[in-house]
Design an enzyme around this catalytic site. Structure first.
Site, PDB file in Angstrom:
ATOM      1  N   CYS A   2     -11.081  66.928 -33.601  1.00  0.00           N
ATOM      2  CA  CYS A   2      -9.809  66.234 -33.841  1.00  0.00           C
ATOM      3  C   CYS A   2      -9.669  65.876 -35.322  1.00  0.00           C
ATOM      4  CB  CYS A   2      -9.709  65.002 -32.938  1.00  0.00           C
ATOM      5  SG  CYS A   2      -8.083  64.203 -32.955  1.00  0.00           S
TER       6      CYS A   2
ATOM      7  N   LYS B 127     -19.202  63.711 -31.630  1.00  0.00           N
ATOM      8  CA  LYS B 127     -18.250  63.316 -32.663  1.00  0.00           C
ATOM      9  C   LYS B 127     -18.728  62.072 -33.407  1.00  0.00           C
ATOM     10  CE  LYS B 127     -13.304  62.375 -33.340  1.00  0.00           C
ATOM     11  NZ  LYS B 127     -12.015  62.140 -32.649  1.00  0.00           N
TER      12      LYS B 127
ATOM     13  N   GLU C  43     -10.627  70.476 -27.540  1.00  0.00           N
ATOM     14  CA  GLU C  43     -11.309  69.189 -27.406  1.00  0.00           C
ATOM     15  C   GLU C  43     -11.127  68.592 -26.009  1.00  0.00           C
ATOM     16  OE1 GLU C  43     -10.897  64.662 -29.291  1.00  0.00           O
ATOM     17  OE2 GLU C  43      -9.341  66.162 -29.621  1.00  0.00           O
TER      18      GLU C  43
END
Length: 537
Positions: free
Chosen positions: A413, A360, A294
């Site tokens: 995440c 995201k 990430e």
């Protein structure tokens, strides 16, 4: 004095405890219960700590308003004791830029657990309202704590980290029930099973007080048998012609977000990605999919032509790169400071062209955005990533098309911790790719807990999970939760592995939370029936 008499005396002391003694007992029970989570996985300790919760609620009856406030306070103290040692590592993130954020660390280490402790407080209060005089009160507590845990996982963006159901995540055979009832069903079973010994103190007032713990052990045994059979029937199978290479750079956070370290970062990524992993290895040419973690770059990747050219030079024909990166909005003007951005995943082909992008959806509060962002920034606050205005949330999650490989569902995440919010049953992918940067949390229990939760998503959905983590723990997990390959915490290196094949959609994948909700509804009806029956006598 017999063991049963000693147990009865200890329980009576807990039931009659009041004031600071009562609070200390609840705090101690919570702190010890945290040992049931990764990396310790000492779940049998819950057979000692969860009965204490029952006895605390028993004793709350001496308080005002039917004991609801006293029960709620016990729940809050238990939650505080549980979440402080379980989430202490959140404070590490504030020392990455210590001059700016270190003063906030105590607020994270104590403030976040204090907020999360409100949920078990609610669960205890609701349990007290449903309380009975027999073993059915164990079921009442399981229902209400599961409901409060579900709320914790959904309200204010949700944070279901270390939900009680994770206690059944190890050994792997026990975790297989997630394929049927998911995390929330496992939470109900965890509370009901581990709290059951509380009834053993009733030997002088009720016949057969051993029935509840015996039934709990029978359920635990049944879960183990179900899991063992499921694991034996579904061995790990691999997708042909798909070779993964996961690059774990173990970069420190002050380097990862420092633009002046651009060349250092790129050189490390390129060299590490092409490193031979053994005598027969030819580096990145062995892989069809190269994966970086990430937010891999201290710059906007697609605005740096030299970086894109270096990636194209690295990738042989037939190999694609999946990488995290901060993405500038398409309508952002060139040559001006970037005010807001996306936390994204790119799929990049061997010629440097971008094949797919994912932004995201589930952003981290205070890490990627601030509540009341504009107002908080005017007061001088900023989130840990220091992106002015906060990150922009994506609009939808969809599988990414990967050349010559099954489509991959992207998770960035902590998106991997949300049970039931991962895959869309109408557009099923072939695997889950989870890019994360757990470097914020140092060498702590946090990354182990994160891996445990990602592993449970694999079991729930029947999909393999491939994790690339900056500092670890990178792993390839098959759809049964077996860890096929792993690169440990704080290690720099590459992980080469085949891609496990998905299995047929699980019951949970087809009907996400319906089995757990049905279980809770039946349990609630049973408790209300028992309560009504007792009130009539």
């Amino acid at each position: 004095m017999r063991i049963s008499d000693k147990l009865r005396a200890a329980a009576l002391a807990i039931i009659l405890a009041w004031g600071w003694t009562r609070a200390a007992i609840a705090l101690a029970a919570g702190s010890l219960s945290a040992l049931a989570m990764a990396p310790f996985n000492a779940w049998p300790i819950l057979f000692l700590t969860f009965p204490v919760l029952v006895w605390l609620i028993d004793g709350a009856a001496a308080g005002k308003w039917r004991g609801v406030p006293a029960a709620a306070l016990s729940g809050f103290c238990f939650g505080l004791g549980y979440f402080v040692p379980g989430l202490y590592w959140t404070g590490y993130a504030f020392f990455v830029d210590a001059p700016t954020f270190a003063w906030l660390s105590p607020f994270a280490v104590l403030g976040l657990p204090a907020y999360l402790a409100l949920y078990p407080a609610l669960g205890f209060a609701l349990a007290r309202l449903l309380w009975t005089r027999d073993a059915s009160r164990i079921i009442a507590l399981a229902v209400t704590l599961t409901a409060s845990e579900w709320l914790r996982g959904h309200l204010l963006t949700g944070f279901p980290w270390n939900a009680y159901g994770h206690a059944l995540s190890a050994p792997l055979a026990l975790a297989q029930i997630a394929s049927v009832i998911g995390l929330w069903g496992m939470t109900f079973l965890s509370v009901a099973i581990f709290a059951s010994p509380a009834t053993l103190i009733e030997g002088k007032t009720r016949r057969r007080p051993w029935i509840a713990p015996a039934a709990a052990l029978a359920v635990l045994l049944a879960l183990g048998i179900f899991g063992a059979v499921r694991l034996s029937l579904l061995p790990t199978r691999m997708v042909s012609h798909v070779k993964l290479r996961i690059m774990q750079p173990n970069l420190q956070q002050d380097v990862k977000f420092n633009y002046s370290a651009k060349q250092l970062v790129m050189q490390k990524y390129l060299a590490l990605s092409d490193r031979a992993s053994g005598p027969q290895s030819t580096g990145v040419r062995d892989a069809s999919i190269l994966i970086w973690p990430e937010s891999a770059f201290p710059f906007f990747l697609t605005r740096e032509a030299d970086a894109m050219a270096q990636i194209a030079e690295l990738l042989p024909k037939g190999t694609v790169l999946i990488t995290g990166a901060v993405r500038v909005p398409d309508d952002a003007p060139q040559g001006r400071p970037v005010r807001r951005a996306y936390n994204s995943i790119y799929v990049i082909d061997h010629d440097g062209s971008v094949l797919s992008v994912y932004d995201k959806l589930h952003l981290v509060p205070f890490g990627e955005f601030l509540p009341f962002q504009n107002w908080m920034e005017k007061l001088g606050f900023s989130q840990l990533t220091k992106v002015q205005g906060g990150y922009i949330p994506g609009t939808r999650r969809r599988p990414l098309d990967i050349p010559n490989a099954p489509r991959a569902l992207p998770l960035i995440c902590y998106e991997a911790i949300f049970s039931g919010e991962v895959a869309d049953g109408t557009d099923r992918p072939g695997w889950i790719v989870n890019l994360t940067n757990d470097g914020w949390f140092g060498i702590s229990t946090g990354p182990y807990q994160h891996l445990q939760q990602a592993r449970l998503r694999a079991i729930e959905e029947g999909l393999p999970v491939v994790r690339a983590a900056n500092t670890g723990i990178s792993a390839v997990i098959d759809p049964m939760g077996r860890i096929v390959a792993q690169l440990g915490l704080g290690i720099e290196g590459v992980l080469d592995a085949n891609l496990p094949s998905a299995i047929a959609p699980t019951i949970y994948a087809r009907y996400p939370n319906i089995p757990a909700a049905t279980l809770l509804l039946i349990a609630l009806i049973f408790v209300m029936y028992r309560r009504a029956k007792q009130q009539n006598f």
